[in-house]
Design an enzyme around this catalytic site. Sequence first.
Site, PDB file in Angstrom:
ATOM      1  N   HIS A   1      56.138 -73.723 -81.469  1.00  0.00           N
ATOM      2  CA  HIS A   1      57.591 -73.523 -81.344  1.00  0.00           C
ATOM      3  C   HIS A   1      58.188 -73.146 -82.694  1.00  0.00           C
ATOM      4  CE1 HIS A   1      58.157 -75.288 -77.290  1.00  0.00           C
ATOM      5  NE2 HIS A   1      57.053 -75.937 -77.609  1.00  0.00           N
TER       6      HIS A   1
ATOM      7  N   ARG B   1      57.530 -68.226 -74.835  1.00  0.00           N
ATOM      8  CA  ARG B   1      56.347 -67.365 -74.939  1.00  0.00           C
ATOM      9  C   ARG B   1      55.811 -67.099 -73.523  1.00  0.00           C
ATOM     10  NH1 ARG B   1      50.839 -69.835 -77.564  1.00  0.00           N
ATOM     11  NH2 ARG B   1      51.334 -71.443 -76.048  1.00  0.00           N
TER      12      ARG B   1
ATOM     13  N   CYS C   1      63.320 -75.890 -71.313  1.00  0.00           N
ATOM     14  CA  CYS C   1      61.945 -75.960 -71.820  1.00  0.00           C
ATOM     15  C   CYS C   1      61.759 -77.365 -72.396  1.00  0.00           C
ATOM     16  CB  CYS C   1      61.717 -74.884 -72.882  1.00  0.00           C
ATOM     17  SG  CYS C   1      60.074 -74.964 -73.624  1.00  0.00           S
TER      18      CYS C   1
HETATM   19  N1  LIG Z   1      55.927 -70.964 -72.352  1.00  0.00           N
HETATM   20  C1  LIG Z   1      55.269 -72.106 -72.917  1.00  0.00           C
HETATM   21  C2  LIG Z   1      54.663 -73.018 -71.880  1.00  0.00           C
HETATM   22  C3  LIG Z   1      55.689 -73.658 -70.973  1.00  0.00           C
HETATM   23  C4  LIG Z   1      56.668 -74.598 -71.656  1.00  0.00           C
HETATM   24  C5  LIG Z   1      57.560 -75.286 -70.689  1.00  0.00           C
HETATM   25  N2  LIG Z   1      58.451 -74.545 -69.915  1.00  0.00           N
HETATM   26  C6  LIG Z   1      58.029 -76.655 -71.076  1.00  0.00           C
HETATM   27  O1  LIG Z   1      58.846 -77.229 -70.318  1.00  0.00           O
HETATM   28  O2  LIG Z   1      57.562 -77.216 -72.059  1.00  0.00           O
HETATM   29  C7  LIG Z   1      54.181 -71.669 -73.901  1.00  0.00           C
HETATM   30  O3  LIG Z   1      53.706 -70.521 -73.824  1.00  0.00           O
HETATM   31  O4  LIG Z   1      53.810 -72.468 -74.753  1.00  0.00           O
END
Ligand SMILES: N[C@@H](CCC[C@H](N)C(=O)O)C(=O)O
Length: 321
Positions: A170, A220, A228
């Site tokens: 992140h 991502r 998220c």
């Molecule tokens: N897009 C993220 C994975 C999903 C994260 C999610 N929506 C959450 O709630 O944590 C990645 O590619 O790391």
Amino acid sequence: MSQPRRGQGPMLSFTKMHGLGNDFMVVDAISQPFRLRPDMIRELADRHFGIGFDQLLVVEPPGLPDVDFRYRIFNSDGSEVEQCGNGARCFARFVRDQRLTNKKVIRVQTAKGVIELRVGRGGMVTVDMGVPELNPPAIPFAADRRKDVYTVEVGDETVELSAISMGNPHGVLVVDDVDAAPVGELGPRLESHPRFPARANIGFLQIIDRSHARLRVFERGSGETMACGSGACAAVVAGCLRGLLDSRVDVELKGGHLVIEWQGEGAPVMMEGPTASVFEGQLRLPGDQSPRRRKSTRQGDTRPGHNRQQNRHRQPATSKP
Ligand SMILES: N[C@@H](CCC[C@H](N)C(=O)O)C(=O)O
């Protein structure tokens, strides 16, 4: 699981769920065979031609002792990833709804370690998301030493961000107003910025006061989502590292609120929030899942075989039967 008909594949049962509007197709790969290639995941994730979801969550038997399940996560672009916080809460609800367990504390193996899920009342679940990783190579983030805030060049612009892994990478920017933040422009450019070699989820954090924040996340592999969970955890860690937030924070996302707690370096991040089960369904998988031999004929249902990206992505199966 019904028998495949001539020329058609098996039926796959799934549940559509969401955590604050971050939505999922959830599949029990313990009770039924399951195998989907990335191009098929992209088709199923399509909101016009498929089921529509941000992530596909797969429940598998564990590969470790003292763990209840293995949790696999695929973004809507078909990429397999390490962590999904909102998905972890839905995962806990799913395995209980499907009677795969009656435990209230569930230990789950992810690609980046074991996380613990605690089922509360009214669909609420608390997740121990583990200790945040701040060491740049482990995130991974390109930097010569660890800092709480990094300066990153994006074209002609310079932005300041914190880089944190919650199992997944992140970048968190502090902004004055999330509604006006350039999520759609900066999000994709930072998601695939060379300093994030595995790409990253990009959070835009607005501090309301020391225990309240607002957040938008360009994820991502999925684009901006309604919420998220791992992004909310990373944002609170970033806010604490910068001295802007206390250890317990109510984070408002587009789809609702999460409560995130972090006691500081070396401590795990705890996330509490709701889960929702929307509907259950079945879809027929193509009988022949080879991209070259599949036909893209219309058959009037959700058809991973109707593959607009057919032959462009010849990748191995993402999940074993
Ligand atoms: N897009 C993220 C994975 C999903 C994260 C999610 N929506 C959450 O709630 O944590 C990645 O590619 O790391």
